[in-house]
Motif scaffolding. Structure first.
Motif, PDB file in Angstrom:
ATOM      1  N   MET A 150       0.837  -1.207   0.000  1.00 30.15           N
ATOM      2  CA  MET A 150       0.000   0.000   0.000  1.00 30.15           C
ATOM      3  C   MET A 150       0.870   1.254   0.000  1.00 30.15           C
ATOM      4  O   MET A 150       0.578   2.232  -0.713  1.00 30.15           O
ATOM      5  N   HIS A 151       1.935   1.225   0.792  1.00 29.66           N
ATOM      6  CA  HIS A 151       2.834   2.378   0.821  1.00 29.66           C
ATOM      7  C   HIS A 151       3.489   2.604  -0.553  1.00 29.66           C
ATOM      8  O   HIS A 151       3.606   3.752  -1.016  1.00 29.66           O
ATOM      9  N   CYS A 152       3.913   1.522  -1.206  1.00 29.72           N
ATOM     10  CA  CYS A 152       4.535   1.646  -2.534  1.00 29.72           C
ATOM     11  C   CYS A 152       3.551   2.197  -3.556  1.00 29.72           C
ATOM     12  O   CYS A 152       3.906   3.037  -4.380  1.00 29.72           O
ATOM     13  N   ALA A 153       2.287   1.729  -3.505  1.00 32.82           N
ATOM     14  CA  ALA A 153       1.283   2.219  -4.450  1.00 32.82           C
ATOM     15  C   ALA A 153       1.007   3.708  -4.238  1.00 32.82           C
ATOM     16  O   ALA A 153       0.942   4.491  -5.195  1.00 32.82           O
ATOM     17  N   PHE A 154       0.872   4.112  -2.961  1.00 34.30           N
ATOM     18  CA  PHE A 154       0.635   5.531  -2.676  1.00 34.30           C
ATOM     19  C   PHE A 154       1.845   6.382  -3.057  1.00 34.30           C
ATOM     20  O   PHE A 154       1.700   7.495  -3.572  1.00 34.30           O
TER      21      PHE A 154
END
Length: 212
Positions: A150-154
């Protein structure tokens, strides 16, 4: 007397004017014809060069507009590439998030059972200890995978937005650039006299050729 002779010598008679006209008439007519021809050539050269200047001015502005249009299209290609790269990263990490979430659900289901071998005898306690430890580690790693995905996508979305708004902008011309590219008809009068009255195919104003 001497004064009468002097007065008669300085007096101009009608036949004297006739003789002067017969002598200087063709020369004056020739000069007038040459002056009229020179004026006609100058007027023709002026009109020809002014028409060329206005035509070139229009072509220069169209060239500026075409160059800006091509630059905008190229910038849109770069912006599309950034969006595609960001979307690739976001979709890939979204798949990882979904997969890790399903694995976490499986770990919870195994924890709810409390032991292995529900349809048979329970395995030894040391095996159950190892299994519970590994199941807890799997749950922790899946939770970490969800967080990082999720952090990478954001972060990919934020990086794409930052690049699109700060680095890869559409090169829209400013008002000053448009004013500099827009010529005025009065600028033709600010050229040198050699350019204003240039004779075609005879004099060269040093303009570059099309192939150059």
């Amino acid at each position: 007397s001497r004064e009468r002779v002097k007065h008669r010598a300085t007096r101009i008679y009608p036949w004297d004017s006739l003789e002067l006209g017969l002598h200087f008439g063709p020369a004056m007519a020739m000069e007038g014809a040459l002056g009229a021809a020179a004026a006609g050539v100058a007027a023709g050269a002026f009109g020809y060069n002014r028409e060329n200047y206005m035509y070139d001015a229009e072509m220069r502005f169209e060239r500026f507009a075409s160059a800006r249009e091509y630059a905008n299209q190229q910038a849109e290609q770069y912006r599309g590439d950034l969006r595609s790269l960001a979307a690739l990263t976001i979709k890939k990490n979204t798949v990882w998030t979904i997969t890790a979430t399903l694995c976490m659900a499986l770990d919870i289901a195994l924890y709810c059972a409390g032991r292995l071998g529900l349809h048979g005898p329970s395995p030894p306690s040391w095996i159950m200890g190892l299994w519970m430890t590994n199941n807890a580690a799997s749950f922790a790693f899946m939770a970490l995978c969800v967080f990082l995905s999720m952090h990478c996508a954001f972060r990919a979305q934020a990086a794409s937005t930052h690049l699109l708004t700060r680095k890869v902008r559409v090169p829209v011309p400013t008002l000053k650039m448009l004013d500099d590219a827009r010529p005025f008809g009065s600028e033709f009068e600010q050229q040198s006299w050699g350019d204003i009255f240039r004779v075609p195919f005879v004099t060269n104003n040093g303009a570059p050729k099309t192939d150059e």
